[in-house]
Motif scaffolding. Structure first.
Motif, short mmCIF file in Angstrom:
data_model
loop_
_atom_site.label_atom_id
_atom_site.label_comp_id
_atom_site.label_asym_id
_atom_site.label_seq_id
_atom_site.Cartn_x
_atom_site.Cartn_y
_atom_site.Cartn_z
N VAL A 1 0.85 -1.19 0.00
CA VAL A 1 0.00 0.00 0.00
C VAL A 1 0.88 1.24 0.00
N PRO A 2 0.42 2.39 -0.42
CA PRO A 2 -0.87 2.65 -1.07
C PRO A 2 -0.92 2.13 -2.50
N THR A 3 0.24 2.00 -3.15
CA THR A 3 0.30 1.41 -4.48
C THR A 3 0.97 0.05 -4.36
N TYR A 4 0.35 -0.94 -4.97
CA TYR A 4 0.89 -2.29 -4.88
C TYR A 4 1.99 -2.48 -5.92
N ILE A 5 3.19 -2.81 -5.45
CA ILE A 5 4.33 -3.11 -6.31
C ILE A 5 4.91 -4.43 -5.80
N ARG B 1 -4.16 -5.04 -0.36
CA ARG B 1 -3.17 -4.37 -1.18
C ARG B 1 -3.79 -3.19 -1.91
N GLY B 2 -2.96 -2.22 -2.24
CA GLY B 2 -3.42 -1.04 -2.95
C GLY B 2 -3.58 -1.32 -4.44
N LYS B 3 -3.90 -0.27 -5.17
CA LYS B 3 -4.07 -0.39 -6.62
C LYS B 3 -2.72 -0.58 -7.28
N THR B 4 -2.74 -1.28 -8.40
CA THR B 4 -1.54 -1.49 -9.18
C THR B 4 -1.46 -0.39 -10.24
N GLU B 5 -0.34 0.29 -10.29
CA GLU B 5 -0.13 1.33 -11.29
C GLU B 5 1.13 1.01 -12.06
N GLN C 1 4.63 1.48 -13.00
CA GLN C 1 5.75 2.08 -12.29
C GLN C 1 6.99 2.03 -13.17
#
Length: 189
Positions: free
Chosen positions: A104-108, A170-174, A176
């Motif tokens: 989180v906040p972005t799932y990597i 988990r957060g959103k996938t963006e 990267q």
């Protein structure tokens, strides 16, 4: 290294905290903290309603006995883990893997290992991994000490940690940019 021995003690105390959470919650004072004799169960950087430590938890819960129980289950025996932690004098870091990996906040997805040493010969490690799991969740592993805290403040006392959860939120996938992977030292970043 003392970590296996300390982790075993911490796991036992964590189990005790989770079992006693409904009773511990009865002792939360009006200011939101536990009395000093229960400090082992207190999250050092937050009240028992989570409002100093997790804005999302705080926003979705009101201060009540049940909230205090949930917070203890989320952070069992955090004061004890903090007590088992350590400090460093001008730490030097070595990293392997993808330090951008997080849930989180972005799932990597990814994993990393960090080692830290100082001039007095103290050392610690942190292994962290997050990989896809079921139901849009992720496997999250974190063992060693919370070394990320040292990146924020190199004088901070870092607690011991041990977490394995197969179904963490988990957060959103963006998209990267490619992460810097491989071995590098704190001077490389």
């Amino acid at each position: 290294m003392m970590w296996p021995f300390l982790a075993l003690i911490d796991v036992l105390f964590t189990v005790l905290a989770m079992l006693l959470a409904p009773v511990i919650a009865l002792f939360v004072r009006r200011d939101g903290y536990l009395p000093p004799w229960l400090w082992w169960f207190q999250t050092p950087d937050s009240r028992m309603d989570g409002c100093n430590g997790d804005a999302g938890f705080c926003a979705s819960h009101t201060a009540s006995w049940w909230t205090y129980v949930l917070w203890q289950w989320r952070n069992p025996a955090a004061g004890f883990s903090f007590w088992l932690g350590q400090t460093f004098d001008r730490p030097t870091f070595r990293h392997w893997g993808n330090l951008q990996a997080r849930r989180v906040p972005t799932y990597i997805p990814g994993a990393y290992l960090t080692l830290v040493t100082d001039q007095k010969g103290r050392c610690a490690f942190e292994f962290s991994a997050t990989w896809p799991s079921l139901f849009g969740r992720c496997i999250n592993i974190r063992v060693g000490w919370k070394l990320g805290n040292l990146l924020r403040d190199p004088t901070e006392r870092i607690p011991i940690c041990h977490r394995f959860s197969p179904l963490m939120q988990r957060g959103k996938t963006e998209n990267q940019p490619p992460a810097k992977a491989g071995f590098f030292t704190s001077q490389d970043r």
